[in-house]
Design an enzyme around this catalytic site. Structure first.
Site, PDB file in Angstrom:
ATOM      1  N   LEU A   1      -8.621   5.673  -7.950  1.00 21.69           N
ATOM      2  CA  LEU A   1      -8.346   4.995  -6.670  1.00 21.69           C
ATOM      3  C   LEU A   1      -8.036   6.010  -5.580  1.00 21.69           C
ATOM      4  O   LEU A   1      -7.330   6.977  -5.821  1.00 21.69           O
ATOM      5  CB  LEU A   1      -7.120   4.081  -6.801  1.00 21.69           C
ATOM      6  CG  LEU A   1      -7.117   3.000  -7.870  1.00 21.69           C
ATOM      7  CD1 LEU A   1      -5.896   2.108  -7.682  1.00 21.69           C
ATOM      8  CD2 LEU A   1      -8.374   2.162  -7.800  1.00 21.69           C
ATOM      9  N   ASP A   2      -8.538   5.771  -4.382  1.00 23.38           N
ATOM     10  CA  ASP A   2      -8.086   6.621  -3.265  1.00 23.38           C
ATOM     11  C   ASP A   2      -6.796   6.013  -2.699  1.00 23.38           C
ATOM     12  O   ASP A   2      -6.338   4.971  -3.169  1.00 23.38           O
ATOM     13  CB  ASP A   2      -9.195   6.787  -2.208  1.00 23.38           C
ATOM     14  CG  ASP A   2      -9.512   5.503  -1.461  1.00 23.38           C
ATOM     15  OD1 ASP A   2     -10.527   5.499  -0.742  1.00 23.38           O
ATOM     16  OD2 ASP A   2      -8.772   4.512  -1.571  1.00 23.38           O
ATOM     17  N   SER A   3      -6.249   6.640  -1.666  1.00 24.14           N
ATOM     18  CA  SER A   3      -4.931   6.207  -1.184  1.00 24.14           C
ATOM     19  C   SER A   3      -4.973   4.786  -0.620  1.00 24.14           C
ATOM     20  O   SER A   3      -4.009   4.029  -0.746  1.00 24.14           O
ATOM     21  CB  SER A   3      -4.399   7.184  -0.133  1.00 24.14           C
ATOM     22  OG  SER A   3      -5.341   7.296   0.917  1.00 24.14           O
TER      23      SER A   3
ATOM     24  N   ASP B   1      -7.041   2.331  -1.599  1.00 31.40           N
ATOM     25  CA  ASP B   1      -7.106   1.413  -2.739  1.00 31.40           C
ATOM     26  C   ASP B   1      -5.737   1.283  -3.404  1.00 31.40           C
ATOM     27  O   ASP B   1      -5.334   0.215  -3.837  1.00 31.40           O
ATOM     28  CB  ASP B   1      -8.112   1.908  -3.784  1.00 31.40           C
ATOM     29  CG  ASP B   1      -9.546   1.715  -3.336  1.00 31.40           C
ATOM     30  OD1 ASP B   1     -10.434   2.388  -3.896  1.00 31.40           O
ATOM     31  OD2 ASP B   1      -9.779   0.901  -2.439  1.00 31.40           O
ATOM     32  N   PHE B   2      -5.032   2.415  -3.472  1.00 28.01           N
ATOM     33  CA  PHE B   2      -3.707   2.416  -4.103  1.00 28.01           C
ATOM     34  C   PHE B   2      -2.763   1.477  -3.368  1.00 28.01           C
ATOM     35  O   PHE B   2      -2.080   0.654  -3.979  1.00 28.01           O
ATOM     36  CB  PHE B   2      -3.143   3.844  -4.130  1.00 28.01           C
ATOM     37  CG  PHE B   2      -1.703   3.916  -4.578  1.00 28.01           C
ATOM     38  CD1 PHE B   2      -0.680   4.208  -3.675  1.00 28.01           C
ATOM     39  CD2 PHE B   2      -1.363   3.669  -5.899  1.00 28.01           C
ATOM     40  CE1 PHE B   2       0.645   4.262  -4.087  1.00 28.01           C
ATOM     41  CE2 PHE B   2      -0.030   3.727  -6.321  1.00 28.01           C
ATOM     42  CZ  PHE B   2       0.978   4.020  -5.420  1.00 28.01           C
TER      43      PHE B   2
END
Lengths: 411, 75
Positions: free
Chosen positions: B33-35, B37-38
């Site tokens: 996950l990128d930030s 998505d996180f």
């Protein structure tokens, strides 16, 4: 210059969840204006709207994506999924560098108000990280590009109520000039919320009529403002030879586009109508035809005092006085005014009209207005062989945009 | 449903996961996950469990076990 055809259609509006439903309801003159359910209207002077009925984001998206995508982006993705599938595009039939997206919205995201309230009452550290990626106007276009791995131009135009028409017109120019083979073009709007509705009410632009059958009545003498709608529509525009090579179904040709600015006032059209007329003239000239060739005009017809009056007078001057008593109807009589999305939705309806040889009715029309003297196709829709359909869009800010569509039989 | 099971269910519904999810799974690296998505995942968890996670608490969540702990604390 390349020729541009339409090879896919998709939409979601108050009249239905896809093109078949929306067109069928349009043909049957169904008015989808109902009391507002999206918020409590106790404090609102506006009681009715044309909402997408019983919409549940989890019917279309995972819980994660329902949060990521603001409502306007959700509508854009739903309409684009239908259009892309309709066009039958497969990975090996396209070069992704030459697939573009031109997709706009008038207002964009609608959770800014809620996050502002959170910021002011709970504190800044509770503002959702999704505020910006959810609300920025270009998020519809960006998410569409991600979905279809479209690596060409990705552009989001904004021109209030002319947004949809401008997006399609700009996509048209992209392909004409060889910048793309395919453009996923359209517009979306979802802003039926207390703040935006109150804003339009304060401007005295929306109808306060509670009678849903007398609220959106374009060209009628008793009209008192527009009714808010919502939704999205997507057209897959494609370079003609490219479409032929992959045996794509061709709905219609984008024949002409004209766009001007009144540069006069923000919410009132210029009474001299010069620039609005020029947009219509330019679109017709761009299509290589004359005003006499237009078979039907899908009007902007918002049900406001000024737009409907000036639009009628202009059409009478340019078309009727030149021997073409062209039928003119407003489909906003059935689905309200979807603002930025209207031009895109009306492009889909114009193309369906061409395909089906059917002109939708201006529903609910009762009382003659001496300033509006056109054939508004009242009482019921009309079967008629159509060669060229024109669609008008006039937006706050003085944006005048017009598209002309050519029947695919004339290709 | 136990908190960890519920978190796994949410992740499986929204992502295609290779391999097994354990308490030690690192959320960003393990799930790719990128930030953005996180933070969306954290917001989804907030909604599912009807809790609120402040920003500084959110950045302390590295593994699924960290997520379980924080949710447990707030329930």
């Amino acid at each position: 210059m390349k020729r541009v055809v339409v090879t896919g259609l998709g939409t979601i509006t108050s009249l239905g969840y896809n093109v078949e439903e929306v067109w069928s309801n349009t043909r049957n003159s169904y008015c989808s204006i109902e009391p507002i359910t999206l918020f409590d209207t106790e404090d609102s002077s506006v009681k009715v709207a044309a909402e997408v009925k019983n919409y549940n984001s989890k019917d279309f998206f995972t819980s994660f994506n329902s949060k990521k995508y603001n409502r306007f982006t959700q509508f854009a993705l739903i309409a684009s999924a239908e259009a892309y599938k309709d066009a039958g595009i497969t990975d090996n039939s396209v070069n992704s560098n030459r697939v573009a997206v031109v997709y706009g919205s008038g207002i964009g995201g609608d959770t800014i108000g809620k996050e502002y309230e959170t910021c002011m009452t709970k504190g800044s550290k509770y503002v959702s990280p999704l505020l910006l990626p959810g609300n920025l106007v270009n998020m519809a276009a960006a998410n569409i590009a991600m979905e279809y791995k479209a690596n060409g131009t990705c552009m989001s135009l904004v021109a209030a109520c002319a947004t949809g028409t401008d997006c399609i017109g700009t996509a048209f120019r992209h392909i004409q000039f060889g910048m793309a083979d395919i453009v996923i073009a359209g517009a979306t709007e979802a802003c039926i919320n207390p703040l935006v509705v109150a804003g339009f009410a304060s401007l005295k632009a929306v109808s306060r009529t509670e009678d849903k059958t007398r609220a959106s009545i374009p060209f009628d003498k008793e009209r008192s403002g527009f009714v808010m709608g919502e939704g999205a529509a997507t057209l897959i525009l494609e370079e003609y030879e490219h479409a032929l090579k992959r045996n794509a179904k061709i709905y219609a040709e984008i024949a002409g586009f004209g766009t001007t600015c009144d540069a006069y006032k923000i919410v009132s059209p210029n009474p001299d109508m010069t620039q609005a007329k020029r947009a219509m003239e330019d679109a017709v000239k761009d299509a290589g035809i004359t005003v006499g060739d237009i078979s039907y005009i899908n009007a902007h017809g918002t049900s406001t005092g000024l737009n409907d009056k000036y639009e009628s007078i202009m059409i009478e001057d340019m078309y009727y006085k030149n021997g073409n008593t062209v039928p003119v109807s407003s489909t906003k009589s059935m689905m309200g005014h979807a603002l930025g999305a209207a031009g895109a939705i009306e492009a889909v309806l114009s193309i369906k009209a061409l395909e089906d040889s059917f002109i939708p009715e201006t529903v609910g029309y009762k009382t003659y207005d001496e300033d509006c003297r056109l054939d508004f196709v009242t009482g019921h829709g009309r079967t008629k062989e159509l060669h060229y359909v024109q669609s008008n869009s006039f937006g706050f800010g003085g944006h005048n945009s017009v598209l002309v569509f050519r029947n695919s039989k004339l290709l | 449903m136990e908190i960890f099971e519920k978190i796994k269910k949410i992740i499986n519904e929204n992502f295609t996961i290779e391999g097994k999810l354990t308490e030690e799974t690192n959320i960003t690296e393990g799930l790719g996950l990128d930030s953005f998505d996180f933070v969306t995942l954290v917001t989804t968890l907030e909604e599912e469990f009807n809790i609120e996670i402040a920003e500084e608490e959110m950045y302390q969540i590295k593994t699924l076990e960290d997520a379980v702990q924080i949710i447990q604390k707030k329930l």
